[in-house]
Design an enzyme around this catalytic site. Structure first.
Site, PDB file in Angstrom:
ATOM      1  N   GLU A 444       0.843  -1.181   0.000  1.00 15.23           N
ATOM      2  CA  GLU A 444       0.000   0.000   0.000  1.00 15.23           C
ATOM      3  C   GLU A 444       0.885   1.241   0.000  1.00 15.23           C
ATOM      4  O   GLU A 444       1.758   1.399   0.846  1.00 15.23           O
ATOM      5  CB  GLU A 444      -0.862  -0.050   1.268  1.00 15.23           C
ATOM      6  CG  GLU A 444      -1.498   1.245   1.655  1.00 15.23           C
ATOM      7  CD  GLU A 444      -2.009   1.203   3.101  1.00 15.23           C
ATOM      8  OE1 GLU A 444      -1.802   0.184   3.797  1.00 15.23           O
ATOM      9  OE2 GLU A 444      -2.612   2.195   3.520  1.00 15.23           O
ATOM     10  N   ASP A 517      -0.524  -1.165   5.997  1.00 17.09           N
ATOM     11  CA  ASP A 517      -0.267  -0.592   7.315  1.00 17.09           C
ATOM     12  C   ASP A 517      -1.121  -1.290   8.369  1.00 17.09           C
ATOM     13  O   ASP A 517      -2.198  -1.806   8.071  1.00 17.09           O
ATOM     14  CB  ASP A 517      -0.626   0.896   7.317  1.00 17.09           C
ATOM     15  CG  ASP A 517       0.431   1.709   6.590  1.00 17.09           C
ATOM     16  OD1 ASP A 517       1.563   1.217   6.450  1.00 17.09           O
ATOM     17  OD2 ASP A 517       0.100   2.824   6.144  1.00 17.09           O
ATOM     18  N   ASP A 519      -3.124  -0.292  10.404  1.00 18.07           N
ATOM     19  CA  ASP A 519      -4.154   0.626  10.911  1.00 18.07           C
ATOM     20  C   ASP A 519      -5.455   0.414  10.146  1.00 18.07           C
ATOM     21  O   ASP A 519      -5.576  -0.523   9.360  1.00 18.07           O
ATOM     22  CB  ASP A 519      -3.667   2.076  10.815  1.00 18.07           C
ATOM     23  CG  ASP A 519      -3.430   2.494   9.382  1.00 18.07           C
ATOM     24  OD1 ASP A 519      -2.842   3.554   9.176  1.00 18.07           O
ATOM     25  OD2 ASP A 519      -3.823   1.743   8.447  1.00 18.07           O
ATOM     26  N   ASP A 521      -7.035   2.162   7.786  1.00 20.06           N
ATOM     27  CA  ASP A 521      -6.937   2.274   6.331  1.00 20.06           C
ATOM     28  C   ASP A 521      -6.313   1.026   5.736  1.00 20.06           C
ATOM     29  O   ASP A 521      -6.762   0.513   4.712  1.00 20.06           O
ATOM     30  CB  ASP A 521      -6.097   3.483   5.944  1.00 20.06           C
ATOM     31  CG  ASP A 521      -6.942   4.736   5.830  1.00 20.06           C
ATOM     32  OD1 ASP A 521      -6.377   5.837   5.850  1.00 20.06           O
ATOM     33  OD2 ASP A 521      -8.182   4.591   5.744  1.00 20.06           O
TER      34      ASP A 521
END
Ligand code: 1YM
Length: 653
Positions: A444, A517, A519, A521
């Protein structure tokens, strides 16, 4: 002690013992000829000739001979003569026999004795004259030296039949060596008949590669003899002219340059020669050589040449205003279109690599060729504006044609992603073509992609960075899916096609690793990717080829140690381990914050990373989550958002 020293030490003991040693050496060659000359086929047979011719070439390169005469006598006897110093006739202090006999009876002796500048015989085959002797029914050496004619003769695979002796007088100004031999038909069972064309082609090539050496050829087997003379004062410049003979050159002048570069503090010298000319075809013929051996697989000399050609032509194009913007660079393929080039280096210690040992592995040669050729070629362009213009026009045309072709391809790509043959530009592919060990990281974001590209092991790890959100496949029809750049690049990278035309045998990686990541997102993107894979590449998941990388959440370190934590629990444990000592903690907000080494160590190194294999259940779950979030049913979405409000606030579906 090296091989030669060892065999000489042993040989010194006594004359009879020496005889026995020598015979054992040559016997080994007869037992396993393939190990010394590659094969006992026609190829191996011709190899015998090259071993002897190479010694004559060495003598010429050392500056003592200028003519080599090769004859196929009736009954397929080979005769090679040079007008060099004549092989040394005095008694060799270690073997107690004449040096001539030593050259022909001690394995590897010829190659290592001399101190000549470039021992071709130390090159690719370079097994030495003794191997030829071992594989011959008889072999005879004649030396002209100091007004005398010396001769010795071996029979039955190298046994001394006549030791070196004087057979007569010669003109005191005359000198040289002659070797005659008859290949052993019990070894060369396929054929002992030489192919004149093979000999002629190579002799001609040797004459091109070694300017000023006259190479004569005679085939005296037939009623009328076939005679050729190969002699090129211009060397590889004439080689290029010859290669372009049936083509239309676009420059009248052939570029050529020659120089000696000094290796390292030991001061060894590398001779470099390059010649080139462009013709009006679209083909490229680059032939590279090291010590007269055609380096079919290329290597550092060829790399250096390509680098410099690129650099110099681009600089020239900029100077002439043909290239305006920085992004408009002529690519290697543009500047090589229609090029015929010869790169020839002579190296005192060549290293050969590759499948067929025809790739030059001396890395220092790249810079040497790049520097020397680059400088000289830039000068040539500056001094020959007509040639410069013709070359530039040709390269610019190639450049424009390439862009046009790319545009055309992109149009077709839009029509049908399945037809794409070239790999996506953003993909940093791995070298391995073996899917079972190859991995692709789908990363990403560009910055994480950049770190991954730098940190990876490019032998087996490919990186495909995805920018932004990938298309939500839930709401897209097949057509829009193909239209999406991120998805199209994944499909092409995987190589196995999609839908009806999917062929798992063509899948290029057996590990497809999603690296996002840690997280919200990241997890969203992971969900989208998994859904996409589940919908369109189900077999890839079913066969266990899909993984999620687990990047660490924290780095905890002090002067003594560094650790990574992949969860809050783990961080707590680590804090306890660090105990009373002082430490620092960094929370990684994204992969992009890690430098390439950290990324490699924590997330990509097979020895230390943690990968989570995606099961079909995981994928189904992702698919359901996505359906729920994206689907037409409002109620479940509302519930989900309420339940996960603290996570989903940043989401943008
Ligand atoms: C037809 C084949 O072998 N010529 C030849 C070989 C040698 C010399 C001259 C030679 C080399 C040196 C000194 C040197 C060889 N000598 C050796 C060894 N033609 C053919 N012509 N004097 C003569 O390199 O110092 C091996 S080949 F080992 F004696 F040096």
């Amino acid at each position: 002690m090296d091989e030669l020293e060892t065999s000489l030490e042993k040989a010194k003991a006594s004359y009879t013992e020496n005889d026995i040693q020598v015979l054992e050496g040559l016997e080994a060659v007869r037992k396993r000829p393939g190990m010394y000359i590659g094969s006992t086929s026609a190829r191996g047979l011709h190899h015998l000739v090259w071993e002897i011719v190479d010694n004559g070439i060495d003598e010429a390169l050392a500056g003592y001979a200028d003519t080599i005469d090769v004859t196929i006598e009736p009954d397929n006897i080979i005769r090679v003569e040079d007008n060099g110093r004549g092989m040394p006739v005095e008694i060799h202090h270690k073997t107690g026999i004449s040096t001539v006999e030593t050259i022909f009876t001690v394995l590897h002796a010829g190659g290592k004795f001399g101190g000549g500048a470039y021992k071709v015989s130390g090159g690719l085959h370079g097994v030495g004259a003794s191997v030829v002797n071992a594989l011959s029914t008889w072999l005879e050496v004649t030396v002209k030296k100091d007004g005398k004619l010396y001769q010795c003769r071996f029979e039955n695979g190298g046994k001394v039949a006549q030791p070196l002796h004087v057979i007569g007088d010669c003109d005191p100004s005359d000198h040289g060596s002659t070797v005659r031999f008859k290949a052993d038909s019990t070894i060369f069972t396929e054929t002992t008949s030489y192919d004149a064309d093979i000999l002629k082609d190579r002799l001609k090539q040797l004459a091109f590669l070694n300017k000023g050496i006259k190479i004569l050829f005679h085939d005296n087997r037939g009623e009328t003899s076939d005679d050729e003379t190969y002699f090129y004062q211009g060397g590889i410049k004439e080689y290029v002219q010859f290669l372009n003979a049936n083509k239309t050159p676009i420059t009248s002048e052939i570029f050529c340059c020659e120089g000696v570069e000094v290796g390292d503090e030991t001061g060894y010298k590398v001779l470099i020669e390059v010649a080139l000319q462009y013709n009006d075809t679209y083909n490229t013929s680059i032939y590279s050589f090291c010590n007269n051996i055609h380096t079919v697989e290329g290597g550092y000399h060829e790399d250096g040449f390509r680098m410099a050609l690129n650099r110099v032509i681009n600089a020239y194009a900029k100077e002439k205003g043909v290239i305006k913007k920085d992004e408009d660079t002529l690519q290697g393929e543009d500047v090589r279109e229609g090029l015929t080039a010869i790169i020839s280096v002579k190296h005192p210690n060549p290293q050969y690599e590759g499948q067929t040992k025809t790739k030059l592995g001396n890395s220092e040669v790249r810079k040497m060729v790049s520097t020397m050729f680059g400088r000289e070629f830039a000068r040539f362009l500056a001094e020959h504006p007509d040639e410069g213009k013709a070359i530039l026009d040709k390269a610019t045309l190639a450049y424009k044609a390439r862009l046009a072709a790319k545009k055309a391809r992109e149009l077709t790509r839009r029509k049908n992603v399945l037809e794409i043959s070239s790999l996506p530009g953003k993909l940093a592919d791995c070298h391995s073509k073996d899917a079972s060990i190859s991995e692709i990281y789908i990363v990403e974001g560009d910055s994480a992609g950049g770190s991954a590209k730098l940190g990876r092991d490019s032998n087996f790890q490919a990186i495909l960075p995805l920018r932004g959100k990938i298309l939500n496949v839930e709401k897209a029809n097949l057509h829009r899916i193909y239209d999406n750049k991120e998805i199209a690049s994944m499909i092409t990278a995987f190589g196995c096609g999609i839908g009806d035309e999917m062929d798992m045998n063509k899948l290029r990686y057996h590990k497809i690793i999603i690296m996002t990541d840690a997280d919200v997102d990241g997890s969203h993107i992971r969900t989208l990717l998994l859904t996409f894979l589940y919908r369109y590449f189900k077999p890839v998941i079913e066969q266990g080829y899909v993984y999620c990388a687990l990047p660490p959440l924290y780095k905890i370190w002090n002067a003594k140690r560094t650790d990574y934590a992949y969860s809050d629990e783990q961080l707590d444990l680590l804090k306890q381990e660090f105990g009373e000592a002082k430490y620092d903690i960094q929370r990684y907000k994204g992969l992009g914050e890690m430098d390439p080494d950290q990324l490699w160590e924590t997330t990509m190194d097979p020895k230390t990373r943690t990968l989570k294999r995606v099961s079909i259940d995981d994928a189904i779950e992702a698919d359901q989550v996505l359906s729920m979030l994206m689907g037409d049913e409002v109620e479940p979405r509302k519930n989900f958002i309420v339940q996960n409000a603290h996570y989903v606030q940043n989401l943008d579906f």
